[in-house]
Design an enzyme around this catalytic site. Structure first.
Site, PDB file in Angstrom:
ATOM      1  N   GLY A 135      31.981  -1.759 -25.301  1.00 54.64           N
ATOM      2  CA  GLY A 135      31.292  -2.924 -24.765  1.00 54.64           C
ATOM      3  C   GLY A 135      32.117  -4.188 -24.930  1.00 54.64           C
TER       4      GLY A 135
ATOM      5  N   GLN B 188      23.185  -4.212 -25.138  1.00 50.03           N
ATOM      6  CA  GLN B 188      21.967  -3.950 -25.901  1.00 50.03           C
ATOM      7  C   GLN B 188      20.815  -3.556 -24.960  1.00 50.03           C
ATOM      8  OE1 GLN B 188      20.907  -3.042 -29.289  1.00 50.03           O
ATOM      9  NE2 GLN B 188      22.605  -4.438 -29.451  1.00 50.03           N
TER      10      GLN B 188
ATOM     11  N   CYS C 153      28.270  -7.204 -38.306  1.00 53.07           N
ATOM     12  CA  CYS C 153      29.435  -7.571 -39.115  1.00 53.07           C
ATOM     13  C   CYS C 153      29.033  -7.837 -40.553  1.00 53.07           C
ATOM     14  CB  CYS C 153      30.103  -8.810 -38.537  1.00 53.07           C
ATOM     15  SG  CYS C 153      30.119  -8.819 -36.749  1.00 53.07           S
TER      16      CYS C 153
HETATM   17  C1  LIG Z   1      27.262  -3.765 -29.686  1.00 56.39           C
HETATM   18  C2  LIG Z   1      27.354  -4.898 -28.747  1.00 56.39           C
HETATM   19  C3  LIG Z   1      28.581  -5.269 -28.176  1.00 56.39           C
HETATM   20  C4  LIG Z   1      29.879  -4.597 -28.526  1.00 56.39           C
HETATM   21  O1  LIG Z   1      29.935  -3.286 -28.043  1.00 56.39           O
HETATM   22  P1  LIG Z   1      30.992  -2.265 -28.700  1.00 56.39           P
HETATM   23  O2  LIG Z   1      30.890  -1.061 -27.817  1.00 56.39           O
HETATM   24  O3  LIG Z   1      30.510  -1.999 -30.086  1.00 56.39           O
HETATM   25  O4  LIG Z   1      32.312  -2.902 -28.667  1.00 56.39           O
HETATM   26  C5  LIG Z   1      28.598  -6.318 -27.281  1.00 56.39           C
HETATM   27  N1  LIG Z   1      27.465  -6.967 -26.957  1.00 56.39           N
HETATM   28  C6  LIG Z   1      26.270  -6.641 -27.466  1.00 56.39           C
HETATM   29  C7  LIG Z   1      25.058  -7.386 -27.053  1.00 56.39           C
HETATM   30  C8  LIG Z   1      26.176  -5.591 -28.387  1.00 56.39           C
HETATM   31  O5  LIG Z   1      24.988  -5.277 -28.909  1.00 56.39           O
END
Ligand SMILES: *Cc1c(COP(=O)(O)O)cnc(C)c1O
Length: 392
Positions: free
Chosen positions: A74, A185, A331
């Site tokens: 993401g 999300q 984090c």
């Molecule tokens: C988890 C998340 C990300 C990052 O996605 P990854 O696949 O973990 O890099 C970005 N935006 C939102 C809203 C997220 O919940």
């Protein structure tokens, strides 16, 4: 210390891979291991799997296959959307202005900050209400001729609030400004229909909907120009060079297909459990507030702030009591800094430090929720006691 397996209430951080997803992935690690760009039959088999995965995603997003760009997560989708659209708009029409909300995931907000600090873009924050929502009229009043790209999160990871994406995108479409939404999300529970959402760019990541970690996708509407941020081979329309991660793409497609097929059942199930949890917590613990919108929010998402509580201490106590929760974004920071998202809602730094996020999954049970609500009041009281002693 409770030594049985802790109850997992952190499904906004990540989800386990569905066994049906894993089964779909397995052949592509060994038997069907070919490179999708190769001419021979090994390559053809792999290419067919990538094509199928792309077709399934396109179906889920109600778009064309060539509008799907596979990425590594993401975060990468958000980066490619924002940086790619900003750079392309600068090259094409000298645009230099970027609009984002103040409640974006770091994958968007830190990328925007770099575009400002290292590349000289002017980044402006859109106002949000006390639930973290962006008003389409306020967006309209801030759009400029030199706006390169607008980015507003679909459903917030920390507070669960859902933004009126179709209305926001419509405002941008009228001015022909590219609109991106981070749907990472949202993907497990909300509509991803790009025909009605009207977005130009939309990011998803598989591990938030029972797919594997390390794979994502970016929807790029036909006619939306991006400057590639990873150059090399011709994969992904030249927008994201590199040999595709075949088993993971297959897994993501199967996970999204299942999420959409089972969406109504999953949605109602988690919503009922979540409402019960929120009800008990607000009723049984004084000095407690729900963060984010009470109704326009993800169905599995509960988030609170407690007066006089340190969120990290509460998380450790919950872990000891057998519950894995979060205080906001995933984090793990050693230094207790209040979350930018909570501050943007207008909460005091003090109150923002007392946050708790409880996110449920498709297999969460009523018993888990009741046990959680049974132990939380005592733990909150304990943390308040500790903090009172430390300060007094
Ligand atoms: C988890 C998340 C990300 C990052 O996605 P990854 O696949 O973990 O890099 C970005 N935006 C939102 C809203 C997220 O919940």
């Amino acid at each position: 210390m409770n030594l049985t397996k802790p109850v997992y209430f952190d499904f906004a951080a990540t989800t386990p891979v569905d066994e049906r997803v894993l089964a779909a992935m397995l052949p592509y690690f060994r038997e069907d291991f070919g490179n999708p760009s190769s001419i021979h039959r090994y390559g053809q088999t792999a290419e067919a799997a990538v094509d199928d995965a792309r077709r399934i995603l396109a179906q889920c997003l109600n778009c064309q296959s060539d509008e799907i760009v596979f990425t590594a997560n993401g975060t990468e989708s958000d980066n490619l959307a924002l940086r790619g659209a900003a750079m392309a708009a600068r090259l094409k029409r000298g645009a230099n202005h970027i609009l984002i909300s103040p409640v974006e995931h770091h994958a968007v907000s830190v990328t925007a900050r770099q575009l400002a600090d290292a590349y000289g873009f002017e980044v402006e924050m859109l106002p949000v209400d006390s639930f973290g929502r962006v008003d389409p009229e306020k967006l309209a009043s801030r759009l400029r001729e030199d706006t390169a790209v607008v980015s507003v999160i679909y459903a917030n990871n920390e507070i669960g609030t859902v933004n009126p994406i179709a209305d926001l995108a419509a405002v941008c479409r009228e001015k022909q400004i590219p609109f991106h939404t981070d749907a990472v999300q949202a993907a497990g529970y909300l509509s991803l229909n790009t025909a009605t959402l009207l977005v130009n760019l939309m990011s998803i990541g598989a591990h938030k909907f029972y797919g594997p970690k390390g794979v994502g996708a970016l929807y790029v509407r036909r006619g939306t120009t991006l400057l590639s941020t990873q150059t090399g081979g011709k994969q992904e329309n030249g927008l994201r060079a590199g040999t595709q991660n075949v088993p993971y793409l297959v897994g993501m497609a199967e996970a999204l297909r299942l999420a959409q097929t089972e969406l109504p059942t999953r949605y109602e199930k988690v919503r009922i459990l979540r409402d019960r949890l929120v009800g008990r917590v607000l009723e049984e613990i004084p000095g407690t507030f729900l963060t984010g919108h009470p109704e326009q929010r993800l169905p599995n998402h509960a988030s609170f702030v407690f007066e006089g509580v340190d969120g990290n201490t509460l998380l450790m106590m919950l872990d000891g009591a057998g519950f894995a929760c979060s205080s906001g974004s995933a984090c793990k920071t050693g230094s207790p800094e209040p979350s930018d998202v909570l501050l943007a809602l207008g909460l005091s730094p003090q109150l923002a430090l007392g946050s708790l996020r409880v996110t449920l999954g498709k297999d969460s049970t009523p018993d888990e929720v009741e046990r959680f609500a049974d132990v939380l009041p005592d733990l909150v009281a304990k943390v308040r006691d500790l903090l009172g002693k430390r300060n007094g």
